[in-house]
Motif scaffolding. Sequence first.
Motif, short mmCIF file in Angstrom:
data_model
loop_
_atom_site.label_atom_id
_atom_site.label_comp_id
_atom_site.label_asym_id
_atom_site.label_seq_id
_atom_site.Cartn_x
_atom_site.Cartn_y
_atom_site.Cartn_z
N LYS A 1 0.83 -1.21 0.00
CA LYS A 1 0.00 0.00 0.00
C LYS A 1 0.87 1.26 0.00
N THR A 2 1.64 1.41 -1.06
CA THR A 2 2.57 2.53 -1.15
C THR A 2 1.86 3.89 -1.17
N SER A 3 0.64 3.93 -1.72
CA SER A 3 -0.08 5.20 -1.84
C SER A 3 -0.47 5.79 -0.49
N THR A 4 -0.51 4.95 0.55
CA THR A 4 -0.90 5.44 1.88
C THR A 4 0.31 5.77 2.76
N MET A 5 1.50 5.56 2.24
CA MET A 5 2.71 5.72 3.05
C MET A 5 3.22 7.16 3.05
N SER A 6 3.87 7.52 4.15
CA SER A 6 4.55 8.80 4.25
C SER A 6 5.91 8.70 3.56
N GLN A 7 6.57 9.83 3.39
CA GLN A 7 7.90 9.81 2.80
C GLN A 7 8.85 8.95 3.63
N GLN A 8 8.76 9.08 4.94
CA GLN A 8 9.63 8.29 5.82
C GLN A 8 9.35 6.79 5.65
N GLU A 9 8.09 6.42 5.57
CA GLU A 9 7.74 5.01 5.42
C GLU A 9 8.20 4.46 4.07
N LEU A 10 8.06 5.26 3.03
CA LEU A 10 8.53 4.83 1.71
C LEU A 10 10.05 4.69 1.70
N PHE A 11 10.73 5.64 2.32
CA PHE A 11 12.19 5.57 2.38
C PHE A 11 12.63 4.30 3.10
N ASP A 12 11.97 4.00 4.21
CA ASP A 12 12.31 2.79 4.96
C ASP A 12 12.01 1.52 4.16
N LEU A 13 10.92 1.54 3.40
CA LEU A 13 10.55 0.38 2.58
C LEU A 13 11.65 0.05 1.59
N PHE A 14 12.27 1.06 1.03
CA PHE A 14 13.31 0.85 0.03
C PHE A 14 14.69 0.63 0.64
N SER A 15 14.98 1.29 1.75
CA SER A 15 16.35 1.28 2.28
C SER A 15 16.62 0.21 3.33
N ASP A 16 15.59 -0.39 3.88
CA ASP A 16 15.76 -1.41 4.91
C ASP A 16 16.40 -2.67 4.30
N PRO A 17 17.53 -3.14 4.83
CA PRO A 17 18.17 -4.35 4.30
C PRO A 17 17.27 -5.57 4.32
N ALA A 18 16.23 -5.56 5.14
CA ALA A 18 15.31 -6.70 5.19
C ALA A 18 14.21 -6.60 4.12
N SER A 19 14.16 -5.50 3.40
CA SER A 19 13.10 -5.28 2.41
C SER A 19 13.34 -6.12 1.16
N PRO A 20 12.28 -6.60 0.51
CA PRO A 20 12.41 -7.30 -0.77
C PRO A 20 12.95 -6.41 -1.89
N LEU A 21 13.05 -5.10 -1.63
CA LEU A 21 13.58 -4.17 -2.63
C LEU A 21 15.05 -3.88 -2.43
N PHE A 22 15.64 -4.43 -1.38
CA PHE A 22 17.05 -4.19 -1.05
C PHE A 22 17.85 -5.45 -1.39
N PHE A 23 18.94 -5.27 -2.13
CA PHE A 23 19.70 -6.43 -2.61
C PHE A 23 21.18 -6.30 -2.23
N GLU A 24 21.83 -7.47 -2.06
CA GLU A 24 23.23 -7.48 -1.65
C GLU A 24 24.10 -8.39 -2.51
N ASP A 25 23.68 -8.62 -3.74
CA ASP A 25 24.45 -9.46 -4.64
C ASP A 25 25.43 -8.58 -5.43
N TYR A 26 26.33 -7.93 -4.71
CA TYR A 26 27.23 -6.95 -5.32
C TYR A 26 28.20 -7.58 -6.32
N ASN A 27 28.61 -8.80 -6.06
CA ASN A 27 29.55 -9.46 -6.97
C ASN A 27 28.93 -9.77 -8.32
N ARG A 28 27.62 -9.82 -8.38
CA ARG A 28 26.92 -10.08 -9.64
C ARG A 28 26.21 -8.83 -10.15
N LEU A 29 26.74 -7.66 -9.77
CA LEU A 29 26.26 -6.36 -10.24
C LEU A 29 24.82 -6.08 -9.84
#
Length: 343
Positions: free
Chosen positions: A259-287
């Motif tokens: 429900k991104t449309s109901t989120m605040s800027q802070q909540e959206l930022f956390d959604l994207f930047s949290d290492p536990a988020s499905p939008l955050f990736f750590e496969d740096y060796n594979r670009l």
Amino acid sequence: MEEIQAAIIQARGSAYKIGKKTAAAYTENPILQQFSQLSSQRTKYEEIKALFSNYAPHLLDELQGLADGLGKTQQEAAILYSGYNMPRPQALGCSAYVDQYHYVRNYDFSPSLYDHCLSFIAPEEAYGSIGYNLQLIGRHDGVNEKGLTIGLHFVSNQGYRKGLSAWTVLRIALDTCETTQQVIDLFKELPHAACYNFSVGDAKGTHAVIEVTPEKVCVLSSRAGLNCVNHFKHSDLEALNRQDMTSSAKREKFLLNTKTSTMSQQELFDLFSDPASPLFFEDYNRLFGTLHTFAYSFKTKQLMTALSRGKRLELNIEDWFTGNNFKVDKLYGEIKKEPIPEG
């Protein structure tokens, strides 16, 4: 964990002066060697000069400042850093959400192919902007003084040809456009080298996903929020998508079910930047690792950004554009790098 840094450039004045200050920040940056190896020496300076003279003549002055600061000729600097006639880019990720209130996105790639630089610039000849550098004068993403916000999303190299890189056209848009419609009109004129999506929003609440190929530009618009990942959705362009769209489709499905449309800027930022988020990736060796998160509020004019696992930088962009520099000169973050398997 491994530390990651990004230098912060704050530069005001002529485009030439901004170029020279940018050069000073890159003097010891190993990325310069990467671009020296990538750039095509067959590129003709006259083609770059004609193109920039038509759409962004101040960038020729910035390139001259870069050249003088790095001990190169303007022709050499243009061939190396203009983003024109570059080799085909490697696959990279990026996820974004934009609506009439907010813009937020992650940039996902490898730290070894990253400029490690965030620029705050106020040129006399163009709109001022804030954004992460790519190939010195280009930008991954950014917001300008008019509140126009834009980010790039690689799709494929189908139909690749001589033209401008996505990061250069993004920079030209930040420098010369105020609205989403102006960006659309500009992108229909510029010569694009590869297939990219661009997520765009403006201060008037108009937002779009611009799907760009070397041959055609399509626009997805909606009064509701839009997600942007790494594949085309317009039926005319679907054939140009990469064969394996698994990651891109998975990220889009997650965003559609959130429900991104109901989120605040802070909540959206956390959604994207949290290492536990499905939008955050750590496969740096594979670009494919998250390097930074960038978020902007069209209503409050608040910018939030951070490197991976790093402390957030937050400010009202009007404060900087009215002449108030801040004292932070670097951003810091951490990336989790796994050893590269042998053999």
